[in-house]
Scaffold this motif. Sequence first.
Motif, PDB file in Angstrom:
ATOM      1  N   PHE A 263       0.725  -1.148  -0.532  1.00 12.37           N
ATOM      2  CA  PHE A 263       0.159   0.057   0.072  1.00 12.37           C
ATOM      3  C   PHE A 263       0.629   0.774  -0.266  1.00 12.37           C
ATOM      4  O   PHE A 263       1.292   1.872   1.104  1.00 12.37           O
ATOM      5  CB  PHE A 263      -0.957  -0.186   1.053  1.00 12.37           C
ATOM      6  CG  PHE A 263      -2.298  -0.662   1.431  1.00 12.37           C
ATOM      7  CD1 PHE A 263      -3.406  -1.429   0.866  1.00 12.37           C
ATOM      8  CD2 PHE A 263      -1.511  -2.581   1.433  1.00 12.37           C
ATOM      9  CE1 PHE A 263      -3.870  -1.803   0.409  1.00 12.37           C
ATOM     10  CE2 PHE A 263      -2.198  -3.835   2.093  1.00 12.37           C
ATOM     11  CZ  PHE A 263      -3.700  -3.078   1.015  1.00 12.37           C
ATOM     12  N   LEU A 326      -0.552  -0.779  -4.434  1.00 12.61           N
ATOM     13  CA  LEU A 326      -2.210   0.306  -4.670  1.00 12.61           C
ATOM     14  C   LEU A 326      -2.032   1.421  -4.070  1.00 12.61           C
ATOM     15  O   LEU A 326      -0.921   1.263  -3.091  1.00 12.61           O
ATOM     16  CB  LEU A 326      -3.321  -0.671  -3.450  1.00 12.61           C
ATOM     17  CG  LEU A 326      -3.775  -1.505  -3.058  1.00 12.61           C
ATOM     18  CD1 LEU A 326      -3.183  -2.653  -2.568  1.00 12.61           C
ATOM     19  CD2 LEU A 326      -5.366  -1.951  -2.696  1.00 12.61           C
ATOM     20  N   ASP A 328      -2.511   6.083  -4.481  1.00  9.04           N
ATOM     21  CA  ASP A 328      -3.935   7.278  -4.736  1.00  9.04           C
ATOM     22  C   ASP A 328      -2.976   8.051  -6.239  1.00  9.04           C
ATOM     23  O   ASP A 328      -2.134   8.149  -6.405  1.00  9.04           O
ATOM     24  CB  ASP A 328      -3.840   8.441  -3.626  1.00  9.04           C
ATOM     25  CG  ASP A 328      -4.721   7.462  -2.461  1.00  9.04           C
ATOM     26  OD1 ASP A 328      -4.559   6.419  -2.257  1.00  9.04           O
ATOM     27  OD2 ASP A 328      -3.637   7.806  -1.037  1.00  9.04           O
ATOM     28  N   ASN A 334      -6.776   4.443  -4.073  1.00  5.44           N
ATOM     29  CA  ASN A 334      -6.759   3.055  -4.068  1.00  5.44           C
ATOM     30  C   ASN A 334      -6.138   2.778  -5.255  1.00  5.44           C
ATOM     31  O   ASN A 334      -7.360   1.615  -5.756  1.00  5.44           O
ATOM     32  CB  ASN A 334      -7.561   1.696  -3.145  1.00  5.44           C
ATOM     33  CG  ASN A 334      -7.300   2.695  -1.070  1.00  5.44           C
ATOM     34  OD1 ASN A 334      -5.794   2.552  -1.369  1.00  5.44           O
ATOM     35  ND2 ASN A 334      -7.836   2.960   0.020  1.00  5.44           N
ATOM     36  N   LYS A 336      -4.791  -0.058  -7.390  1.00  6.58           N
ATOM     37  CA  LYS A 336      -4.820  -1.252  -7.469  1.00  6.58           C
ATOM     38  C   LYS A 336      -4.053  -1.728  -8.956  1.00  6.58           C
ATOM     39  O   LYS A 336      -4.260  -1.507 -10.453  1.00  6.58           O
ATOM     40  CB  LYS A 336      -5.565  -2.516  -7.549  1.00  6.58           C
ATOM     41  CG  LYS A 336      -4.414  -3.715  -7.127  1.00  6.58           C
ATOM     42  CD  LYS A 336      -5.731  -4.834  -7.203  1.00  6.58           C
ATOM     43  CE  LYS A 336      -6.828  -5.245  -5.876  1.00  6.58           C
ATOM     44  NZ  LYS A 336      -6.965  -6.211  -5.189  1.00  6.58           N
TER      45      LYS A 336
END
Length: 512
Positions: A263, A326, A328, A334, A336
């Motif tokens: 992330f 993931l 922004d 988010n 992917k």
Amino acid sequence: MSKTKSILETLAEAMSSEHTSYKSSKQYLTQLPTKGRQVIQGPGENAGIIDLGKGWALAIRVESHNHPTFIKPYHGAATGVGGILRDIFTMGARPIGSLDFLRFGANKKGKELLKEAVHGIADYGNCIGVPTVGGDVFFDKTYNYNCLVNVAAFGIVKKKNIILGNALKPGSDLIYVGARTGRDGIGGAQMASETLDTAKAETVQKEDPFLEKLLLEACCELAETDWIEGMQDMGATGLLCSTTEVALRGRRRTGKNLGTKVFLNRVPTKASHMTPVELLLSESQERMLIVGKKKFRKKILNLFKHWDLEASVIGTVTNDGKYTILYDGPKKKNIKLVMKFNEVIPDISEDWQRKKWIPQKTPHKKASRKEVRNIWQQYDWMVGTRTLKGPNKPGHYAVLDLHEIGKKLVISWSSDEGRSDRSPLKGIQYAFDKCLLYQKKLKAKPLGITNCLNFGHPKDSIGAFAETIKGLRQRSLKHKIPIVSGNVSLYNAHHNDSIKPTPTLVMVGIAD
């Protein structure tokens, strides 16, 4: 779609650089003897591990920071020290000493670069409290536009506390700890894989030895627990390399179809509006990736908090065999992107014609005693109280006390001292024989070798590289001393001029 393709292509390009892929040298490196009864871990990890007996082991590695030091000598040399120390304590070992091998031009600029580089080495090592116990300095016209800074380090670890750079089970945490990520060092791996025709200052990292000291202590404390599966330094190609390497090593060790999910919007940053590529390829220093057992997450985070270190869970180990990020975007959160490992890390090799090395015949001058003394007097070579023989006395060796096993660690080193220019085969044999000579003089039992092989552009130097590997293999087999770790630095060239072949060996042994 084009944006997705651009991200994948950019990541694959970074992982295909010579610095990370070893595409020109790996076919030769596989010829080196790397196994022995005393070898716990050979090449392929952050450092080699040698069994010392009585439940203890030694981690050893050497690295180069050549291009960065020529561009920014203070920062390049300092971050070279920081990087090699992380290679050691990533394995759970506490660093107990380091060496530096310096090759600079015979011109005025060479002396100026050396002064700044030594300042960087001294500041970092002195601040973190690891003694610089030896090394050597040579000047040669061949290094006028390509200085060499090779740094070796060694650390001691209980065998039961050895940590490898792998993930082992799906569901484990990927924990980021240390400095925040910025735009410093982006493209560093690619820069180290090209000739120095253009200097790119933004590719050189910045150092913080005081933060690294906290990381060192925290990681050594963590090694005493059973809370983690693995640990990996964020070095070349940064977060990308560390989050892929732990999965790939884990797949080889367990046979499981492991993957990682990262992330990027959880990564601590010191710069605003960083892109996914910037976050993954930044080489900001003093950062580590911990593969933590999920049930111990709170304990791990509290340990880092105790050492005043910022830590975040940024991902997880998966069982899908994929590399997933993931992030922004400007308008969407988010996003992917799922990739196959062989897309991100292509298995590539590059073949070059083995041309016979053409000797340059320039003088290869050893630094004077006064010059050497002025250097080592800047180093705290006694910190830690283990140093029995350091740079204060002549000889290409150091002796450290290993009170844990009631013996002494003998470290000997040598380069070819310019001999490879005439014969790469004889040059590496000279370096090996000189290392072994010091071990014998001190009645030590040699246990292993680490090496740093510095060469020019492969089009000029791959033939000399092959001869060097041949000579090292012959000597290693003859004396039954394995190569447990090492480093290759190619593309040390300016325009059409490559440096002379410059191999450096470090041999470690045990004496009563």
